[in-house]
Design an enzyme around this catalytic site. Structure first.
Site, mmCIF file in Angstrom:
data_model
loop_
_atom_site.group_PDB
_atom_site.id
_atom_site.type_symbol
_atom_site.label_atom_id
_atom_site.label_comp_id
_atom_site.label_asym_id
_atom_site.label_seq_id
_atom_site.Cartn_x
_atom_site.Cartn_y
_atom_site.Cartn_z
ATOM 1 N N ASN A 11 -24.446 -74.000 18.134
ATOM 2 C CA ASN A 11 -23.814 -73.405 19.318
ATOM 3 C C ASN A 11 -24.082 -71.898 19.287
ATOM 4 O OD1 ASN A 11 -22.121 -72.467 21.307
ATOM 5 N ND2 ASN A 11 -20.209 -73.062 20.272
ATOM 6 N N TRP A 12 -25.014 -71.467 20.109
ATOM 7 C CA TRP A 12 -25.439 -70.052 20.073
ATOM 8 C C TRP A 12 -24.429 -69.141 20.769
ATOM 9 C CZ3 TRP A 12 -31.395 -70.427 21.529
ATOM 10 C CH2 TRP A 12 -32.049 -71.222 20.555
ATOM 11 N N LYS A 13 -23.470 -69.726 21.474
ATOM 12 C CA LYS A 13 -22.447 -68.944 22.202
ATOM 13 C C LYS A 13 -23.125 -67.896 23.098
ATOM 14 C CE LYS A 13 -19.248 -70.060 18.554
ATOM 15 N NZ LYS A 13 -18.056 -69.737 17.807
ATOM 16 N N HIS A 100 -14.357 -76.553 23.963
ATOM 17 C CA HIS A 100 -14.520 -75.634 22.828
ATOM 18 C C HIS A 100 -13.323 -74.678 22.783
ATOM 19 C CE1 HIS A 100 -15.948 -72.436 20.251
ATOM 20 N NE2 HIS A 100 -16.744 -73.349 19.726
ATOM 21 N N GLU A 102 -13.012 -71.612 22.286
ATOM 22 C CA GLU A 102 -13.141 -70.343 23.021
ATOM 23 C C GLU A 102 -12.926 -70.559 24.518
ATOM 24 O OE1 GLU A 102 -16.860 -69.430 21.170
ATOM 25 O OE2 GLU A 102 -15.736 -69.207 19.301
ATOM 26 N N GLU A 172 -12.680 -78.757 15.183
ATOM 27 C CA GLU A 172 -12.928 -77.348 14.896
ATOM 28 C C GLU A 172 -11.604 -76.604 14.807
ATOM 29 O OE1 GLU A 172 -17.145 -76.124 16.129
ATOM 30 O OE2 GLU A 172 -15.853 -75.839 17.857
ATOM 31 N N GLY A 178 -15.637 -68.691 13.216
ATOM 32 C CA GLY A 178 -16.110 -67.312 13.202
ATOM 33 C C GLY A 178 -15.344 -66.406 12.256
ATOM 34 N N SER A 217 -17.128 -72.043 10.582
ATOM 35 C CA SER A 217 -17.701 -71.330 9.441
ATOM 36 C C SER A 217 -18.496 -72.222 8.490
ATOM 37 C CB SER A 217 -16.608 -70.566 8.679
ATOM 38 O OG SER A 217 -16.051 -69.548 9.512
ATOM 39 N N GLY A 238 -21.766 -72.404 14.577
ATOM 40 C CA GLY A 238 -21.810 -71.240 15.454
ATOM 41 C C GLY A 238 -22.682 -70.156 14.850
ATOM 42 N N GLY A 239 -22.045 -69.169 14.207
ATOM 43 C CA GLY A 239 -22.754 -68.000 13.674
ATOM 44 C C GLY A 239 -24.004 -68.343 12.887
HETATM 45 P P1 PGA Z 1 -18.705 -70.706 13.587
HETATM 46 O O1 PGA Z 1 -18.457 -71.368 15.032
HETATM 47 O O2 PGA Z 1 -19.653 -71.601 12.852
HETATM 48 O O3 PGA Z 1 -19.249 -69.357 13.874
HETATM 49 O O4 PGA Z 1 -17.361 -70.648 12.898
HETATM 50 C C1 PGA Z 1 -18.351 -72.757 15.205
HETATM 51 C C2 PGA Z 1 -18.142 -73.093 16.655
HETATM 52 O O5 PGA Z 1 -17.449 -72.358 17.351
HETATM 53 O O6 PGA Z 1 -18.680 -74.095 17.170
#
Ligand code: PGA
Length: 263
Positions: A11-13, A100, A102, A172, A178, A217, A238-239
């Site tokens: 997930n590149w956000k 998600h 966010e 999640e 993050g 994470s 994500g990251g």
């Molecule tokens: P993260 O994000 O790996 O940066 O914690 C995961 C996600 O939001 O899908």
């Protein structure tokens, strides 16, 4: 490691540039060329880069799936700024995220809207990754399983068993996203088992086949421990999905979990 086919998503956000996104997908696709047959791998670039990423994947005949981070549940019309399932399919999208954290906690989406999105995605014949998870406060109040159950039941309300073959659940925990804090493999395993109990109650016939992946994470250093758990069928990254040198070893850790299970 479970008998289900793992799913690993990047997930590149809201990150990168057209050039950066193109370099990232080229690097990931080339590094994994010919390797990923035993698992499903998807990337979720920002919407404006979908076509560029698709074209690079198509040129390489890569099996990496193209994913979208969001969608609007209506088919067309006066919904300024939004895109539909059909539009995303037109751009080569095969899988879409819904719920998600966010979108829930930063953008303010509620369970009803998330449910409409899940329905539109599955009825449109695409795969859907429905994300659920508790905040730190909810965890400290001992409400983890209750929150997951509420988000699952409301996210999937009115969705018939015949549609859920294309569904993946991502657990999640919000406090792990993050932040560098990861659920321990045992904590994640316990949450996944409870999620499967809810799915079994809702979709007895197919619940064993549904994949439940972990996000929050995930890094090269902790992926193998998480993916080695019986109830963890992959991850949403994500990251670490923004760096070829991190994402590729995470995908490989998932492939290794398949090999270990068959030995
Ligand atoms: P993260 O994000 O790996 O940066 O914690 C995961 C996600 O939001 O899908």
């Amino acid at each position: 490691m479970s008998e289900r086919r793992p799913f690993v998503g990047g997930n590149w956000k809201m990150n990168s540039t057209l050039k950066g996104a193109s370099e990232l997908i080229r690097g990931v696709a080339d590094a994994l060329a010919g390797e990923i047959a035993p698992i499903d791998v998807a990337v979720f670039p920002p919407c404006v880069y979908l076509l560029a990423v698709k074209s690079i994947l198509r040129d390489r005949q890569s099996p990496i799936m193209l994913g979208a981070q969001d969608v609007y549940p209506e088919a067309e019309g006066a919904f300024t700024g939004e895109v539909s399932v059909d539009m995303l399919r037109d751009c080569g999208v095969q899988v879409i995220l819904a719920g998600h954290s966010e979108r829930r906690h930063v953008i303010g989406e509620d369970d009803e809207l998330i449910n409409r999105k899940v329905k539109a995605i599955l009825e449109g014949g695409l795969r859907c990754v429905l994300c659920v998870g508790e905040t730190l406060e909810q965890r400290e109040d001992g409400r983890t399983h209750e929150v997951n159950e509420i988000q699952l039941r409301s996210g999937l309300a009115g969705i018939a068993e015949g549609l859920v073959d294309n569904l993946v659940i991502a657990y999640e925990p919000v406090w792990a996203i993050g932040t560098g804090q990861t659920a321990t493999p045992d904590d994640a395993e316990e949450a996944h088992e409870k999620i499967r109990e809810v799915l079994k109650d809702m979709y007895d016939g197919v619940s064993d086949r549904l994949r439940i992946i972990y996000g929050g994470s995930v890094k090269p250093g902790n992926a193998a421990g998480l993916f080695g758990q019986r109830s963890i069928d992959g991850g949403l990254i994500g990251g670490a999905s923004l760096k070829i040198a991190d994402f590729v070893p995470i995908v490989r850790a998932s492939m290794q979990s398949v090999r270990s299970a068959s030995e």
